[in-house]
Design an enzyme around this catalytic site. Structure first.
Site, PDB file in Angstrom:
ATOM      1  N   ASP A   1       0.846  -1.200   0.000  1.00  0.00           N
ATOM      2  CA  ASP A   1       0.000   0.000   0.000  1.00  0.00           C
ATOM      3  C   ASP A   1       0.880   1.248   0.000  1.00  0.00           C
ATOM      4  O   ASP A   1       0.692   2.190  -0.790  1.00  0.00           O
ATOM      5  CB  ASP A   1      -0.886  -0.054   1.253  1.00  0.00           C
TER       6      ASP A   1
ATOM      7  N   ARG B   1      -9.862  10.601 -11.774  1.00  0.00           N
ATOM      8  CA  ARG B   1      -9.158  10.614 -10.471  1.00  0.00           C
ATOM      9  C   ARG B   1      -8.576   9.249 -10.120  1.00  0.00           C
ATOM     10  O   ARG B   1      -7.945   9.086  -9.070  1.00  0.00           O
ATOM     11  CB  ARG B   1     -10.136  11.057  -9.381  1.00  0.00           C
ATOM     12  N   LYS B   2      -8.822   8.255 -10.939  1.00  0.00           N
ATOM     13  CA  LYS B   2      -8.398   6.888 -10.602  1.00  0.00           C
ATOM     14  C   LYS B   2      -6.967   6.626 -11.084  1.00  0.00           C
ATOM     15  O   LYS B   2      -6.660   6.852 -12.251  1.00  0.00           O
ATOM     16  CB  LYS B   2      -9.354   5.876 -11.229  1.00  0.00           C
TER      17      LYS B   2
END
Ligand SMILES: CCCCCCCCCCCCCC(=O)SCCNC(=O)CCNC(=O)[C@H](O)C(C)(C)COP(=O)(O)OP(=O)(O)OC[C@H]1O[C@@H](n2cnc3c(N)ncnc32)[C@H](O)[C@@H]1OP(=O)(O)O
Length: 186
Positions: free
Chosen positions: A84, A129-130
């Site tokens: 992450d 926005r991805k």
């Protein structure tokens, strides 16, 4: 692997922003209190990052004894956190703060405590926005070190956000940050 992860047809590949460090240079922290990379977070994982070529970054994690899951090996949640962090740091090339929307991990090999992991993470492309990202991890130091054997892989969707995103949780910040950058609005 039973992933349904696919990259959309309308994906575009951006250029890194002007102020993104050159290949080999250290990346700044995005937030000194971050559990993944903050140098002002004693409980954290203290990951460090360097810019790679283009939209890629490399990250480093020392697998401390406290990260144990199964006997003698890293906890899967710790490895997921490291992915992450690595994929989030790759998003720094966009010059916009991001948060994770979706993350999926494949655990390919056991990772002994005492290993040093290297993460290679990148932006694959963006749609509005991805931000679509992916990463691999290899063991570069330790009893089973082999830079050619991938021990885990990850794919993640990040969403660019504005500073208002963290305004809602500002009152819960723990301590005084020393280097807010990127995802923090405090
Ligand atoms: C200079 C700056 C540098 C910064 C460096 C940063 C380093 C960071 C390192 C940190 C590392 C650690 C990082 C951490 O740990 S971040 C901490 C963990 N993540 C969070 O806390 C995020 C919690 N979630 C949210 O806040 C919202 O759900 C977000 C903001 C993510 C989206 O809510 P928002 O209302 O804003 O957007 P939207 O709902 O209109 O959706 C917009 C589009 O996105 C698509 N979508 C949304 N979710 C998903 C999903 N799960 N799968 C697939 N698609 C999804 C959606 O379909 C739509 O698509 P389209 O209609 O456009 O096609």
């Amino acid at each position: 692997m039973s992933s349904t992860w696919t990259l959309p047809d309308d994906l575009t590949v951006p250029e890194p922003v002007e102020f993104f460090p050159a290949a080999g240079e250290k990346l700044p922290q995005h937030w000194s209190k971050c559990f993944g990379c903050g140098d002002d977070q004693p409980a954290g994982m203290a990951m460090s990052f360097r810019a790679g070529n283009g939209l890629e970054v490399t990250g480093r994690l020392e697998v401390a004894k406290k990260y144990q899951g199964g006997p003698g090996v890293i906890h899967g949640g710790i490895l997921s956190t490291a992915f992450d962090e690595a994929q989030g740091m790759a998003c720094m090339a966009l010059g916009s703060p991001v948060v994770t929307g979706h993350l999926e991990i494949d655990f390919a090999r056991p990772i002994p405590l005492g290993s040093v992991l290297e993460f290679r993470a990148r932006i694959d492309g963006v749609v509005r926005r991805k931000v679509y990202t992916s990463a691999e991890a290899v063991i570069v130091e330790g009893p089973t070190a082999d830079p050619d054997t991938v021990v885990g892989t990850s794919r993640g969707l990040f969403l660019t956000i504005t500073s208002e995103h963290f305004a809602k949780t500002k009152e819960f910040v723990d301590g005084e940050p020393t280097s807010p950058f990127g995802t923090s609005s405090v």
